[in-house]
Scaffold this active site. Structure first.
Site, PDB file in Angstrom:
ATOM      1  N   GLY A 114      -3.208  15.377 -80.856  1.00 45.54           N
ATOM      2  CA  GLY A 114      -1.441  14.749 -80.991  1.00 45.54           C
ATOM      3  C   GLY A 114      -0.998  13.829 -79.848  1.00 45.54           C
ATOM      4  N   GLY A 116       0.108  13.069 -76.787  1.00 45.38           N
ATOM      5  CA  GLY A 116       0.162  13.977 -75.555  1.00 45.38           C
ATOM      6  C   GLY A 116       1.293  13.055 -74.422  1.00 45.38           C
ATOM      7  N   ASP A 149       0.545  15.486 -67.967  1.00 47.09           N
ATOM      8  CA  ASP A 149       2.289  15.298 -67.444  1.00 47.09           C
ATOM      9  C   ASP A 149       2.832  14.192 -68.520  1.00 47.09           C
ATOM     10  OD1 ASP A 149       1.416  12.794 -66.610  1.00 47.09           O
ATOM     11  OD2 ASP A 149       1.321  13.529 -64.451  1.00 47.09           O
ATOM     12  N   GLY A 150       2.291  13.729 -69.616  1.00 53.66           N
ATOM     13  CA  GLY A 150       2.913  12.776 -70.562  1.00 53.66           C
ATOM     14  C   GLY A 150       3.416  11.260 -69.851  1.00 53.66           C
ATOM     15  N   ARG A 207       5.802   0.475 -77.730  1.00 54.29           N
ATOM     16  CA  ARG A 207       4.957   0.152 -78.851  1.00 54.29           C
ATOM     17  C   ARG A 207       5.724   0.045 -80.210  1.00 54.29           C
ATOM     18  NH1 ARG A 207      -0.332   3.459 -78.268  1.00 54.29           N
ATOM     19  NH2 ARG A 207       0.527   4.746 -79.438  1.00 54.29           N
ATOM     20  N   ARG A 214      -3.251   7.570 -88.150  1.00 53.36           N
ATOM     21  CA  ARG A 214      -4.433   7.209 -88.015  1.00 53.36           C
ATOM     22  C   ARG A 214      -5.418   8.089 -88.967  1.00 53.36           C
ATOM     23  NH1 ARG A 214      -3.766   7.825 -81.824  1.00 53.36           N
ATOM     24  NH2 ARG A 214      -1.637   6.797 -82.732  1.00 53.36           N
ATOM     25  N   ASP A 298      -9.235   9.748 -83.635  1.00 50.18           N
ATOM     26  CA  ASP A 298      -7.816   9.561 -83.654  1.00 50.18           C
ATOM     27  C   ASP A 298      -7.629   8.286 -83.011  1.00 50.18           C
ATOM     28  OD1 ASP A 298      -9.605  10.707 -81.277  1.00 50.18           O
ATOM     29  OD2 ASP A 298      -7.728  10.231 -79.906  1.00 50.18           O
ATOM     30  N   ASN A 299      -8.275   7.549 -82.795  1.00 50.16           N
ATOM     31  CA  ASN A 299      -7.871   5.902 -82.215  1.00 50.16           C
ATOM     32  C   ASN A 299      -8.275   4.790 -83.503  1.00 50.16           C
ATOM     33  OD1 ASN A 299      -7.014   6.656 -79.650  1.00 50.16           O
ATOM     34  ND2 ASN A 299      -9.235   6.344 -78.707  1.00 50.16           N
ATOM     35  N   ASP A 308      -4.225   1.872 -79.709  1.00 55.26           N
ATOM     36  CA  ASP A 308      -4.875   2.883 -78.488  1.00 55.26           C
ATOM     37  C   ASP A 308      -5.260   1.795 -77.427  1.00 55.26           C
ATOM     38  OD1 ASP A 308      -3.045   4.607 -79.183  1.00 55.26           O
ATOM     39  OD2 ASP A 308      -4.492   6.181 -79.692  1.00 55.26           O
TER      40      ASP A 308
END
Length: 633
Positions: A114, A116, A149-150, A207, A214, A298-299, A308
């Site tokens: 997900g 993050g 920490d995002g 972005r 994806r 996931d990319n 990504d």
């Protein structure tokens, strides 16, 4: 109160239409922290905003902002612009959320991943440019942040911002980056993976893409994996899988939706279109020497976009085994492995779609991938060589011989293709060596020295293992033959053979051999050029067409690691001018036949051409020696 104080800004008037949140299941939980999110494709961000401290713009992309109907002036004139575009202040109409997806990472199913460090703000309807999903990357924690920490730092944000726009300018499908904001808020990072953490400035990239869905978005429905023991958070929810698939096809593949009434046939047409887009995308990567670095499922964009930007890299010296990600110890995602890895990822997508596809037909589509990729690849490579009138079977060998020569001589990939447009058209009676000598001299300047080649050809296998294999060659030839056929071993033996040759020669001998090899290949190339003319066409038009095609296919400037590193180092000291200079150069990567900067410094040019040359002058030469030590993970 002054009425102007109440007037909304262009940013505040962005027309949001957040379709994804309307049509797909959304997790509305207010539970804090990271968690498993079942039965949902998105999670709303209920937590308070996590604003940056004194956010400020580093750079803006004029062309990306235009996709939202915005101008640089619209953004710069808004005193709240840095806050809005960093997720520090909520844009009116936006609905913060994070996307749920899974992924196969380095070949192993990793379960729920997900967004993050990314927050979906919504989708903007921009009239002539369609609908664009906008995200802020680095704006803080989400339900998918796990132990993170995002946040993103200036170093990685500069790279993503610049490369997103570079790829778009190269004509390669990509997500876009509209703005880059940094701040006085710092987080602790270990940039060199050395165990030494330092404070780095939190930064955010805005972005854009029609969608960030994806391959991994469909893996949230997978059952327990037999190797990792993990499963998707929505395992077995085929109803939601169907809902997500319907949304993707109806919204982003309308021609597929309209052409098929039968669901299975529609889904197969969709899967084939994804295959074709992916094959074309990776062919475009290969032809500009781009290596993604982390081609996990996931990319991989379902729309066929470059997605990504992490430890990516553009090749300097041509090397089919080029690895841009220092964490990829086994070279799973090396330059030459990218096409096969994309096919592998497509197979995982087919598995995730499961009963929505006809399995035998899906297998047949996968079998089409490599031929489809090779067709796209050959088409682009012919353009890079200016072969536009005819397609010959021998072209494949001509291209293969060129790449082999570039590898052996350590030639700079980008600059060598630029120089090939200067190979003179063959004329009756001309001396081959005299005709091609000047361009060969220029190409040799782009080749590696003997010391550089020795380093490049040093085997990476431990000395003890190498000694054992070489001993086996003497004592047990049958066993050696079996071992030597293994890809990893054969590669090491090939490196040893090249290194032995280099150790037995000197710089002058090497250059003379390189000169002969390049003259030989260019002679072969010129013979092929003569066959472009069928005797009836105007030769001057063919020559002009060749140059135009080559110079619109071979970029003059790409985002080499050292260029990005120089911009990063200046930005980290508070000087953002280099980021903006690099962006301006990357926005115009191609040159016309008369706009080339001669590497020997000759030729007069117009004032406009001179300005363009000055802009990119520092970005077109071979990288400095220190660039080889840049480590990206």
């Amino acid at each position: 109160m002054d009425p102007s104080e109440c007037a909304s800004s262009a940013l505040e008037r962005l027309p949001f239409n957040n379709t994804a949140l309307k049509k797909l299941p959304v997790d509305d939980s207010e539970e804090p922290g990271s968690r498993t999110v079942p039965a949902a494709c998105y999670s709303r961000i209920r937590a308070p905003l996590q604003p940056l401290v004194r956010p400020t713009f580093v750079a803006l992309s004029r062309s990306a902002l235009a996709l939202l109907g915005l101008s640089v002036q619209d953004v710069m004139s808004d005193p709240l612009g840095p806050e809005y575009l960093s997720g520090s202040r909520l844009l009116p109409g936006s609905q913060p959320a994070a996307h749920c997806y899974c992924g196969h990472q380095f070949g192993l199913f990793a379960g729920q991943l997900g967004d993050g460090a990314v927050i979906y703000l919504g989708e903007v309807e921009s009239g002539t440019h369609g609908r664009w999903e906008i995200q802020v990357k680095g704006a803080g924690v989400t339900p998918y942040s796990r132990d993170g920490d995002g946040r993103k730092v200036l170093r990685s944000s500069v790279r993503e911002f610049l490369c997103s726009e570079a790829m778009a300018a190269l004509g390669i499908p990509s997500t876009r980056a509209a703005s880059l904001v940094t701040s006085d808020l710092c987080v602790s990072r270990d940039p060199l993976n050395s165990g030494r953490r330092i404070p780095e400035r939190c930064s955010v990239v805005l972005r854009l893409a029609p969608s960030f869905i994806r391959f991994g978005s469909f893996e949230i429905f997978l059952g327990r994996d037999e190797f990792s023991g993990l499963q998707g958070p929505s395992a077995g929810r085929h109803d939601i899988r169907a809902q997500l698939l319907d949304y993707v096809i109806e919204t982003f593949f309308p021609s597929v939706q309209q052409a098929h009434r039968n669901r299975k046939n529609r889904n197969m047409a969709f899967f084939r279109e994804v295959m074709v887009r992916t094959a074309k995308l990776v062919a475009q990567w290969q032809c500009v020497g781009f290596c993604h670095g982390v081609l996990n499922t996931d990319n991989m964009s379902i729309l066929g976009l470059t997605l990504d930007y992490g430890p990516f890299g553009f090749m300097d010296r041509f090397d089919p085994d080029f690895i841009c990600n220092a964490s990829d110890k086994r070279g799973r995602y090396s330059y030459q492995a990218q096409p096969s890895m994309c096919r592998w990822n497509l197979a995982r997508l087919a598995e995730a779609l499961g009963s929505e596809l006809d399995a035998p037909k899906a297998g047949a589509v996968l079998d089409e991938f490599m031929p489809t990729y090779e067709t796209f690849y050959l088409s682009i490579m012919r353009k890079k060589l200016g072969l536009v009138r005819k397609e010959e079977a021998e072209d494949r060998e001509l291209i293969s011989d060129l790449l082999h020569l570039m590898h052996n001589t350590g030639a700079d990939y980008t600059n060598t293709f630029q120089l090939l447009s200067r190979v003179p058209w063959p004329e009756e009676g001309d001396s081959e060596r005299a005709a091609v000598g000047p361009v060969v001299d220029l190409i040799l300047e782009q080749c590696a020295s003997i010391e550089e080649l020795k380093v490049a050809n040093k085997p990476t296998m431990e000395n003890r293992e190498l000694a054992m294999i070489l001993s086996m060659a003497q004592t047990n030839p049958v066993m050696f033959g079996m071992v030597a056929d293994r890809p990893g071993v054969s590669q090491q033996l090939e490196l040893m053979g090249r290194l032995k040759e280099l150790l037995e020669t000197d710089q002058d001998q090497l250059k003379e051999k390189q000169r002969d090899d390049w003259i030989r290949w260019i002679s072969q190339y010129r013979r092929r050029l003569t066959r472009e003319c069928d005797g009836t066409s105007d030769l001057s038009l063919i020559i002009k067409e060749r140059l135009n095609v080559m110079n619109s296919t071979n970029p003059r400037v790409v985002l080499r690691n050292y260029i990005a590193q120089n911009a990063i180092q200046a930005a980290e000291k508070g000087d953002f001018s280099e980021v903006n200079r690099v962006l301006e150069a990357l926005e115009k990567p191609y040159s016309d036949a008369h706009g080339l900067e001669p590497l020997d410094g000759s030729n007069a040019c117009s004032e406009k051409e001179e300005k363009a040359r000055e802009l990119t002058a520092g970005y077109v030469r071979k990288p400095p020696t220190w660039a080889q030590k840049i480590c990206i993970t």
